[in-house]
Design an enzyme around this catalytic site. Sequence first.
Site, PDB file in Angstrom:
ATOM      1  CG  HIS A  56      -1.958   1.024   1.270  1.00 18.60           C
ATOM      2  ND1 HIS A  56      -3.169   0.856   1.882  1.00 18.60           N
ATOM      3  CD2 HIS A  56      -1.999   2.287   0.754  1.00 18.60           C
ATOM      4  CE1 HIS A  56      -3.896   1.949   1.751  1.00 18.60           C
ATOM      5  NE2 HIS A  56      -3.203   2.838   1.072  1.00 18.60           N
ATOM      6  NE  ARG A  60       0.517  11.502  -2.800  1.00 20.23           N
ATOM      7  CZ  ARG A  60      -0.585  11.194  -2.128  1.00 20.23           C
ATOM      8  NH1 ARG A  60      -1.601  10.595  -2.725  1.00 20.23           N
ATOM      9  NH2 ARG A  60      -0.686  11.470  -0.849  1.00 20.23           N
ATOM     10  CG  ASN A  90      -5.057   7.874  -4.130  1.00 18.78           C
ATOM     11  OD1 ASN A  90      -4.063   7.173  -4.338  1.00 18.78           O
ATOM     12  ND2 ASN A  90      -5.173   8.614  -3.055  1.00 18.78           N
ATOM     13  CE  LYS A 138      -7.737   1.839  -0.751  1.00 16.33           C
ATOM     14  NZ  LYS A 138      -6.753   2.880  -0.736  1.00 16.33           N
ATOM     15  CG  HIS A 170     -10.025   4.345   2.753  1.00 13.12           C
ATOM     16  ND1 HIS A 170      -8.904   5.131   2.765  1.00 13.12           N
ATOM     17  CD2 HIS A 170     -10.829   4.851   3.727  1.00 13.12           C
ATOM     18  CE1 HIS A 170      -9.023   6.070   3.704  1.00 13.12           C
ATOM     19  NE2 HIS A 170     -10.190   5.924   4.289  1.00 13.12           N
ATOM     20  CG  HIS A 218      -5.755   2.358   5.905  1.00 13.45           C
ATOM     21  ND1 HIS A 218      -7.112   2.308   6.017  1.00 13.45           N
ATOM     22  CD2 HIS A 218      -5.502   3.037   4.755  1.00 13.45           C
ATOM     23  CE1 HIS A 218      -7.661   2.916   4.986  1.00 13.45           C
ATOM     24  NE2 HIS A 218      -6.706   3.361   4.197  1.00 13.45           N
ATOM     25  CG  ASP A 284      -2.343   4.864   3.614  1.00 12.40           C
ATOM     26  OD1 ASP A 284      -2.239   5.171   2.410  1.00 12.40           O
ATOM     27  OD2 ASP A 284      -3.246   5.297   4.340  1.00 12.40           O
TER      28      ASP A 284
HETATM   29  O1  DOR Z   1      -4.499   9.851   4.741  1.00  7.40           O
HETATM   30  C1  DOR Z   1      -4.663   9.376   3.627  1.00  7.40           C
HETATM   31  N1  DOR Z   1      -3.947   9.802   2.576  1.00  7.40           N
HETATM   32  N2  DOR Z   1      -5.582   8.431   3.461  1.00  7.40           N
HETATM   33  C2  DOR Z   1      -5.933   7.997   2.237  1.00  7.40           C
HETATM   34  O2  DOR Z   1      -6.804   7.194   2.142  1.00  7.40           O
HETATM   35  C3  DOR Z   1      -5.329   8.549   1.038  1.00  7.40           C
HETATM   36  C4  DOR Z   1      -4.008   9.084   1.343  1.00  7.40           C
HETATM   37  C5  DOR Z   1      -3.477   9.942   0.227  1.00  7.40           C
HETATM   38  O3  DOR Z   1      -3.461   9.486  -0.907  1.00  7.40           O
HETATM   39  O4  DOR Z   1      -3.074  11.071   0.500  1.00  7.40           O
HETATM   40 ZN    ZN Z   2      -3.771   4.788   1.045  1.00  2.01          ZN
END
Ligand code: DOR
Ligand code: ZN
Length: 417
Positions: A56, A60, A90, A138, A170, A218, A284
Site C-alpha cells: 500500500h 503520486r 488515486n 481499491k 478503505h 489500514h 499507506d
Molecule cells: O491519509 C490518507 N492519505 N488516506 C488515504 O486514504 C489517502 C491518502 C493519500 O493518498 O493522500
Molecule cells: Zn492509502
Amino acid sequence: MENDLVLSGRFYYRGKFQDLMVGIKSGVVTEIRKAITGDRIMKIDGGILPASTDTHVHFRDPGETDKEDFPSGSMSAVYGGTTTVMDMPNNVVPITDYERFENKLSAIQGRSYCDYGLYSMYNGNNAEVLSPKSNGVKIYMGGSTNASGVTVREKDIPLLNAMNVPVVFHAEDQECLKENSFEAKNLREHNLSRPVVCESKAIGKALQYDLKQRVITHLSDYGAIVGTSGNKTVYEVTPHHLLLNDELDIGSNGKVNPPLRSKEVQSNLLAHYLSGDIDIVSTDHAPHTEGEKEDFQFARSGIIGVETRIPLLLGLVSKHILDLDLFYRTAILNPARLFGIKKGMLEIGYRADFISYRASNLRRINPDRLHSKYPLSPFGGFEAVFPDFVMMGGNSILERGEIIDDRLGSFQQKGVG
Ligand code: DOR
Ligand code: ZN
C-alpha cells in the site's frame, strides 16, 4: 547448470537462521545447500531475510510528482528493505480504466528502483473496464485524496471476483464521515471528526460483499473487527496506527485517514498485532508537500512510511518486543502471497530478493536522512534497524547502507515470479 551467483551467509530459512549457500540463476533461486561450489561466491554479513513487499503506497506518479515520484518513492523503498511496492490508483487522474492503467504503466517504465504492481480504482460503475493487468482493486468507501466514497453494486461482484486479485477496502463510511465532520484543529479533533464508528460501519458493509479476496487495509481500531471471525478477510495495519496516537505532539505530520486513534485504541491494536491477530503490515505511504502540511486545519491527510516500515519493525524485533517469525510473516511472506508473486520466501523458484541487517544496528530515525521528496516523518527519534544490504532479482542494489545500482524495477505480473 551453472549459477550466475552464489550467496553465502546466515539465511532465515524454514523458521530459523541457518548458515547456507544459495545459488541464483537469472534472478531466481536455484539451489539451497550447506555448501555449493561456484565461481562467483558472495559472502553476506548479518541476518539475511527475503526482501519485503509493501502492499500500500501512493507514489503520486503520474500527476502529482511534486509530492513524490516513482524514482524517489522506490529509492526510499529500497533503503527500507522493500523491493516490491503495490501502488495505489488515486492519482490526480484516477486509474479507473484500461487506458489509464496502460498510461500509468508506461509513465513508470524504466524509472523505478524497485519492482512494482499497480491497483485500479473501482468507482461504483466501472467494473467492466478495469484493466485485467491490475494487481489489485481499491475501493474507497469514504472520501479521501482524489477519491470519493462509493458502494459496490451487487452485479459488479462477479466481475470483481473474475479479476482474481485482492479487493482492498478503505473502510470509512461516507455517510458517517459526513455526519461527524467538523474542522479539526489537532490530532485529537481529527480523530473525533472521523470516528472509529465510521470504520466499524464500513467494515460491516465490506464484509457483506461476497468477494473471493477481500482486504481491509489500514485497520485503525481492533475493536472494529471483534466478532467478525469466520469471514475470510485479510486485515492490514500500518506502523503509524500501531505506534502513534492522537496524544502525540506531531501535528499535521500525523494527520492521516483513517486518523491516529486514542492511546488506548492504539495499544489494543498493537497488542493484537503482537499476539498474531493481524495478517499484514503495510504503510499507506502518502506523501504531501511541506506547504500542504503547514497548517493543521487545512493540511492534507497522509503519512510517509515506505522507508521506515521494515526498520521500525526490525527495531521491535531487536528489542524482543516483536517475534521474528511474526514479523517475517506479516511484513514479508503474507504480502507477497496475497498478491501471488514469487517473493517473500527462500525457496527454489522464488525471486532472489534479500536484505541483510544487524540487530545491534539499532539507531534513531532522522527524517532528514530519508529519501522521500518531503521527508515529513512522524517517526523521528524512533529506534529502527535499517538494512545494510538489499538484493533484487540477483542484483545487489544497496550495499553498506547505500544504493548502488540503477533503476532495475519492473512491473510484477500477477501470478508470475
Ligand atoms: O491519509 C490518507 N492519505 N488516506 C488515504 O486514504 C489517502 C491518502 C493519500 O493518498 O493522500
Ligand atoms: Zn492509502
